[in-house]
Scaffold this motif. Structure first.
Motif, short mmCIF file in Angstrom:
data_model
loop_
_atom_site.label_atom_id
_atom_site.label_comp_id
_atom_site.label_asym_id
_atom_site.label_seq_id
_atom_site.Cartn_x
_atom_site.Cartn_y
_atom_site.Cartn_z
N ASP A 1 0.83 -1.21 0.00
CA ASP A 1 0.00 0.00 0.00
C ASP A 1 0.86 1.26 0.00
O ASP A 1 0.58 2.24 -0.71
CB ASP A 1 -0.93 0.01 1.22
CG ASP A 1 -1.98 -1.11 1.14
OD1 ASP A 1 -2.24 -1.58 0.02
OD2 ASP A 1 -2.51 -1.50 2.20
N GLN A 2 1.95 1.23 0.81
CA GLN A 2 2.85 2.38 0.85
C GLN A 2 3.57 2.58 -0.50
O GLN A 2 3.74 3.71 -0.99
CB GLN A 2 3.88 2.20 1.97
CG GLN A 2 3.27 2.13 3.37
CD GLN A 2 4.31 1.81 4.42
OE1 GLN A 2 5.50 2.05 4.24
NE2 GLN A 2 3.87 1.27 5.55
N ALA B 1 1.27 4.17 -3.16
CA ALA B 1 1.12 5.62 -2.98
C ALA B 1 2.39 6.34 -3.43
O ALA B 1 2.32 7.41 -4.08
CB ALA B 1 0.81 5.95 -1.52
N HIS C 1 -6.47 0.63 -9.09
CA HIS C 1 -6.78 1.55 -7.99
C HIS C 1 -7.20 2.90 -8.59
O HIS C 1 -6.77 3.28 -9.68
CB HIS C 1 -5.53 1.71 -7.11
CG HIS C 1 -5.80 2.44 -5.82
ND1 HIS C 1 -5.78 3.80 -5.73
CD2 HIS C 1 -6.07 1.96 -4.58
CE1 HIS C 1 -6.05 4.15 -4.49
NE2 HIS C 1 -6.22 3.03 -3.76
N VAL D 1 2.60 6.36 -7.31
CA VAL D 1 1.66 7.32 -7.89
C VAL D 1 2.19 8.74 -7.73
O VAL D 1 2.12 9.56 -8.65
CB VAL D 1 0.26 7.16 -7.25
CG1 VAL D 1 -0.64 8.32 -7.65
CG2 VAL D 1 -0.36 5.84 -7.64
N THR D 2 2.72 9.03 -6.53
CA THR D 2 3.27 10.38 -6.30
C THR D 2 4.42 10.67 -7.24
O THR D 2 4.50 11.75 -7.85
CB THR D 2 3.72 10.51 -4.84
OG1 THR D 2 2.59 10.29 -3.98
CG2 THR D 2 4.30 11.89 -4.58
N GLU E 1 -6.48 6.01 -7.93
CA GLU E 1 -5.41 6.97 -8.22
C GLU E 1 -4.56 6.51 -9.41
O GLU E 1 -4.08 7.34 -10.19
CB GLU E 1 -4.54 7.14 -6.98
CG GLU E 1 -5.25 7.84 -5.82
CD GLU E 1 -4.32 8.08 -4.65
OE1 GLU E 1 -3.22 7.48 -4.65
OE2 GLU E 1 -4.67 8.88 -3.77
#
Length: 521
Positions: free
Chosen positions: A41-42, A45, A77, A48-49, A79
């Motif tokens: 999960d980390q 993110a 997902h 994506v960033t 995002e």
């Protein structure tokens, strides 16, 4: 071992080494562990960033790679879907911008090829200011063209000042290739025409018909539109016809032709002498015919005349109109002389009888004849000439044969398309009277223009159908030239004509990325 790999993945993620963490997390047992799922999960993110950062900086390939990894880690997902959509929109905008730049550069390049250097330079400069590297190269090319154009004009001016008209024509023809519509070139051609006309008329008045004919052949290709010069050319043709009549004993016809010329060339005193001599010769022949020899009229009882071997039909014998001989300019490929017919003579421009293909080469170079029978080409010469290094007076020509005409001139015979009867002659070591022409096309029914090796005129581009490259076929039928394009719409002077169009002299034909112009030679 699993705990150790989980720790390594956490350290990699914490240190910002996302690619290393992604590779470690690809292991199935690690992703199935509860701590591995939290790391996934980390990582999702973080990817994506980072992908958004790449996208904002215009690094689309790096952003797309992060989106792919994020999709592998977390699936569709929300995002990730948003990131992929943003990347697709940016890629589409980039393609549109690239297409717009290419079209702008192509438009500027067409203007430059047509000689509109100022307008083409302005468009290229605007494109270069927007960061188009190709446009920047075009700006440099325009500057180089201007320098070359000015140099050719200066050389032509100097040649005209010393009455070296042949060099002046060569320099002006090169200048006109760079800027076809330049008013300065047209003015100099007009002045050159007046100078050549005056010199040719002086030679005619002095009885130097051979020198006048040679002068017109050398320099008349660019100034043949001059009315007075055309009149001298017609007069020389009539002199040739009169001489043929003299050789055949038709003195009355020769007298009539030369008598008419006395009104056109009143200062040519030799004409009056020739007319008087021919009149006396005609009277003498009539006296002989009215005597005893005239009784021998039973020509059918005498042996028939000797018939020479039948020569194939001369060039353009079955082709009406001005399309028997024309200049074909294909943008990006070059300028070609196209001849239609079954037989052509190739030799020096100073030959006693001007050949169909005159070459600016040594005056003692032999004249050779290329004739076509069905799909085969034959070479015949009065004296042996070097063909592929061996001396021969006749040969069935094959693709790649090299023919020597004179000490330096070489003609390479090519049949790039075995299915077509058309052939290509590439000439080195000699110049043609048509400026910019280095290859001759012997047209038989059709010519293929395109990017493939089977084309008679090879254009830039890859295989047919790739990269926007277009293949065009020119057909000759009933004295007309018909242009056919496979997939592109043909436009003539900007007017769409469909996939088939009739070519008219001087009209610019565009089919896809291919552009061409036909002009009578």
């Amino acid at each position: 071992m699993l705990i150790l790999r989980i720790k390594r993945c956490e350290h990699a993620l914490g240190g910002g080494r996302l690619d290393e963490a992604f590779e470690l997390l690809r292991a199935a047992d690690l992703r199935a562990h509860r701590q591995g799922q939290a790391i996934a999960d980390q990582l999702l993110a973080a990817l994506v960033t980072r992908g958004r950062d790449h996208l904002a900086a215009g690094r689309l390939s790096a952003a797309a790679e992060d989106a792919r990894k994020a999709l592998s880690v977390g699936g569709n997902h929300g995002e990730v879907v948003q990131l992929r959509a943003a990347i697709d929109r940016a890629a589409a905008q980039e393609r549109e911008e690239l297409t717009r730049r290419e079209r702008a550069a192509a438009a500027a390049r067409r203007l430059v090829e047509e000689g509109a250097l100022t307008l083409g330079g302005e468009r290229a400069a605007r494109a270069a200011d927007r960061g188009d590297a190709a446009a920047g190269l075009l700006v440099d090319d325009i500057a180089a063209r201007r320098v070359r154009f000015d140099r050719f004009i200066a050389d032509a001016t100097a040649a005209m000042a010393r009455d070296d008209w042949e060099s002046a024509v060569q320099h002006l023809s090169r200048a006109r290739v760079l800027r076809p519509g330049a008013g300065q070139v047209q003015e100099m051609l007009s002045e050159l025409g007046h100078q050549v006309t005056a010199e040719a008329q002086r030679m005619v008045d002095a009885g130097r018909l051979d020198a006048a004919g040679a002068l017109l052949r050398r320099v008349g290709s660019l100034v043949r539109s001059q009315g007075e010069l055309a009149e001298i050319r017609r007069g020389l043709d009539q002199c040739q016809e009169a001489w043929d009549c003299v050789r055949e004993g038709r003195c009355a016809e020769a007298t009539e032709m030369l008598s008419r010329l006395r009104h056109v060339w009143p200062r040519a005193e030799w004409l009056s002498e020739c007319v008087a001599c021919l009149s006396r010769a005609g009277d003498a022949v009539r006296v002989v015919r009215s005597g005893p020899l005239g009784l021998l009229t039973l020509s059918e009882t005498l042996p028939g005349p000797r018939h020479d071997a039948v020569r194939p039909a001369p060039i353009g014998a079955n082709v009406p109109g001005d399309m028997r001989r024309f200049i074909l300019h294909v943008d990006g490929a070059g300028t070609y002389l196209v001849l239609q017919g079954d037989s052509i003579d190739v030799g020096p421009v100073s030959a006693s009888r001007q050949p169909d293909l005159p070459l600016l080469t040594a005056a003692d170079s032999p004249v050779v004849t290329l004739s076509r029978s069905d799909e085969d080409y034959f070479l015949n010469a009065r004296v042996p000439v070097p063909i592929n290094g061996r001396m021969a007076a006749s040969k069935l020509l094959a693709n790649g044969d090299r023919i020597g005409v004179g000490p330096r001139c070489r003609i390479e015979f090519r049949r790039p398309n075995p299915a077509s009867g058309s052939a290509v002659l590439h000439i080195t070591g000699a110049r043609l009277p048509w400026g910019g022409v280095r290859e001759l096309l012997l047209m038989h029914r059709e010519l293929v223009i395109g990017p493939t090796a089977a084309a008679h005129i090879r254009t830039r581009g890859g295989a047919a159908g790739a990269g926007g490259a277009e293949q065009v076929i020119l057909h000759s039928t009933g004295g007309q030239l018909i242009c056919r394009a496979g997939g592109a719409v043909i436009a003539v002077d900007g007017r769409p004509m469909g996939t088939t169009a009739e070519l008219t002299p001087g009209g610019r034909v565009v089919a896809g990325d291919l552009s061409l112009v036909v002009q009578p030679a």
